[in-house]
Enzyme design. Structure first.
Site, mmCIF file in Angstrom:
data_model
loop_
_atom_site.group_PDB
_atom_site.id
_atom_site.type_symbol
_atom_site.label_atom_id
_atom_site.label_comp_id
_atom_site.label_asym_id
_atom_site.label_seq_id
_atom_site.Cartn_x
_atom_site.Cartn_y
_atom_site.Cartn_z
ATOM 1 N N GLU A 84 0.804 -1.227 0.000
ATOM 2 C CA GLU A 84 0.000 0.000 0.000
ATOM 3 C C GLU A 84 0.836 1.277 0.000
ATOM 4 O OE1 GLU A 84 -3.202 0.005 2.831
ATOM 5 O OE2 GLU A 84 -4.151 -1.725 1.894
ATOM 6 N N GLU B 163 -5.078 -8.641 -0.033
ATOM 7 C CA GLU B 163 -5.897 -8.370 1.151
ATOM 8 C C GLU B 163 -7.328 -8.111 0.719
ATOM 9 O OE1 GLU B 163 -4.565 -5.306 3.934
ATOM 10 O OE2 GLU B 163 -2.486 -5.934 3.630
#
Ligand code: BGP
Length: 470
Positions: A165, A368
């Site tokens: 991220e 995720e």
């Protein structure tokens, strides 16, 4: 598109789940590990620190055995930089190497493929004190760390993810606890950090191909397709802005080695274009991912942002912060929410996958996806989490639809394999298939319990996604 017949999941589809070092391991200053930015950050009031977490550092064997029982084909975990290199550079900590060797070997014992994230929010504090990612030397620091990892683990780890991220580190670093920047210099600083990370990532990708026989590597941004709040033309423009700044900047760079033009225009607007040194663009063009890893929790909705717009979403990591004159986050009233206020949008998952595949044409793995909830352990040692089963089922269904739409999907690693400390909401917000018996402060027994979703996911994996029933 309604399909008459759905395509099956590929035979070698990688079912598994994810964790990250600083959230699951504990032992945060044990066996020579140096502190990371996560260990020194101010923990939000009412949440626990990172000394124990799920105690995975001491219980990895039990945890991996449970993953094997679920039938995992892959386990995504991250390597703590400061466990391997306590000062971020220089001397290697043999105990750190030993720990990850043990984890990797334990996975391989059960034929579980280790999928290793090289960096998940936990920069060594020693490097932060030297300026962190803003320091151009960070490119060399990360490349050195990558080299140490490939040398020590590359004989057994063939799947790598670069930076978890990166887009959230830049856009919401204050919530994650990795930046405290404010004021007009904020943007300039952040996009310079971003540039260093991008160059570092490209170097790591090239190095992986050079050093790891059969190695495959990819980025792991958080991708949420941006929706316009309405079909007003200015809302469409706002959504395009968001998609460029939040999503495509990161993937255009990873895949094509080019700055996205709209994102670049935004940086110009904010007087935040990074200093690009000679040779950087060549390095960026020479780093090629083999696949794209991406985290998906929900879509994001935005509206045109006039001068008088109010930011009502600034405090929530999942909600889009306002960028004056660019976009403003808006609620999507078509979507339900989790107990923690995150929107739930399985169809948006399909839309996101479609969009990504048509832009990049690379195989993709979901690194995720999941629901944070207040799970309860019953007196007879059960955890009934039908909401988790429902959330995951609906998202897996959309992956299959996206596969039928023609997207190439390699695997699915929901968040998280086991309960762990949330990014900023402590232990009460649980995501795992495996319950960990502890509270925010009371460490209790730390025993592991199989949630209802554990048995359900086991069946899903055994049927290769064909049986999603309760
Ligand atoms: C992602 C992070 C994870 C994880 C997850 C859930 O952004 O990569 O580390 O924590 O979000 O977020 P939270 O823990 O805030 O609910």
């Amino acid at each position: 598109m309604l399909h008459k017949k759905l395509k099956a999941f590929p035979d070698d589809f990688l079912w598994g789940a994810s964790t990250s070092a600083y959230q699951v391991e504990g032992a945060n200053l044990e066996d020579g590990k140096g502190p990371s930015v996560q260990d020194v950050k101010k923990v939000p009031e009412g949440t626990s620190d990172l000394t124990v977490c799920a105690d995975h550092y001491h219980r990895y064997k039990e945890d991996i055995a449970l993953m094997a029982e679920m039938g995992f084909k892959v386990y995504r975990f991250s390597i703590s930089w400061s466990r391997i290199l306590p000062k971020g550079i220089g001397e290697v900590n043999p105990k750190g190497i030993e720990f990850y060797n043990n984890v990797i070997n334990e996975c391989l014992k059960y034929d579980i493929i280790p999928l290793v994230t090289m960096f998940h929010f936990d920069l060594p504090q020693a490097l932060e004190e030297k300026g962190g990612w803003f320091n151009r030397d960070s490119i060399e620091w990360f490349t050195y760390f990558a080299k140490v990892m490939f040398e020590n683990f590359g004989d057994r780890v063939k799947y790598w993810l670069t930076i978890n991220e990166q887009n959230m580190l830049i856009l919401t670093g204050d919530t994650i606890g990795t930046t405290t920047l404010t004021g007009p210099e904020k943007y300039k600083n952040l996009y310079q950090q971003n540039h260093h990370m991008l160059v570092a990532q490209a170097k790591a990708m090239a190095l992986c191909h050079e050093m790891v026989d059969g190695g495959k590597i990819g980025p792991a941004p958080n991708i949420s397709l941006g929706y316009p709040a309405s079909c007003k033309p200015e809302d469409i423009l706002a959504a395009q802005n968001l998609n460029a700044i939040r999503n495509w900047l990161y993937l255009d760079m990873a895949v094509y080695g080019k700055y996205n033009n709209l994102a670049w225009a935004f940086m110009e607007e904010r007087d935040a274009t990074p200093i690009i040194e000679d040779g950087d663009m060549e390095i960026l063009a020479n780093g090629h991912p083999d696949f794209i890893g991406f985290n998906y929790y929900s879509t994001a909705t935005v509206a045109w942002c006039g001068e008088d717009a109010q930011d009502t979403y600034g405090h929530d990591q999942q909600k889009t912060k306002m960028e004056k004159g660019v976009y403003v986050g808006a609620a999507n009233h078509n979507l339900p929410h989790t107990d923690f206020g995150w929107e739930i949008d399985p169809q948006g998952f399909r839309a996101t996958i479609r969009e990504m595949y048509s832009r990049y044409r690379l195989p993709m793995i979901v690194t995720e996806n999941g629901i944070g909830a207040y799970d309860k352990l019953t007196e007879d040692g059960k955890v009934h989490d039908p909401y988790r089963i429902e959330y995951l089922r609906k998202h897996i269904e959309q992956i299959q639809l996206a596969i039928t739409d023609g997207a190439e999907m390699m695997g699915y690693c929901p968040w998280s394999a086991i309960d762990l400390i949330s990014t900023h909401e402590g232990m009460v917000k649980r995501y795992g298939f495996i319950y960990v018996d502890r509270d925010e402060y009371d460490l209790k027994t730390l025993d592991r319990y199989r949630k209802d979703s554990f048995y359900w996911y086991k069946k899903v994996i055994a049927s290769n996604g064909a049986d999603l029933s309760d």
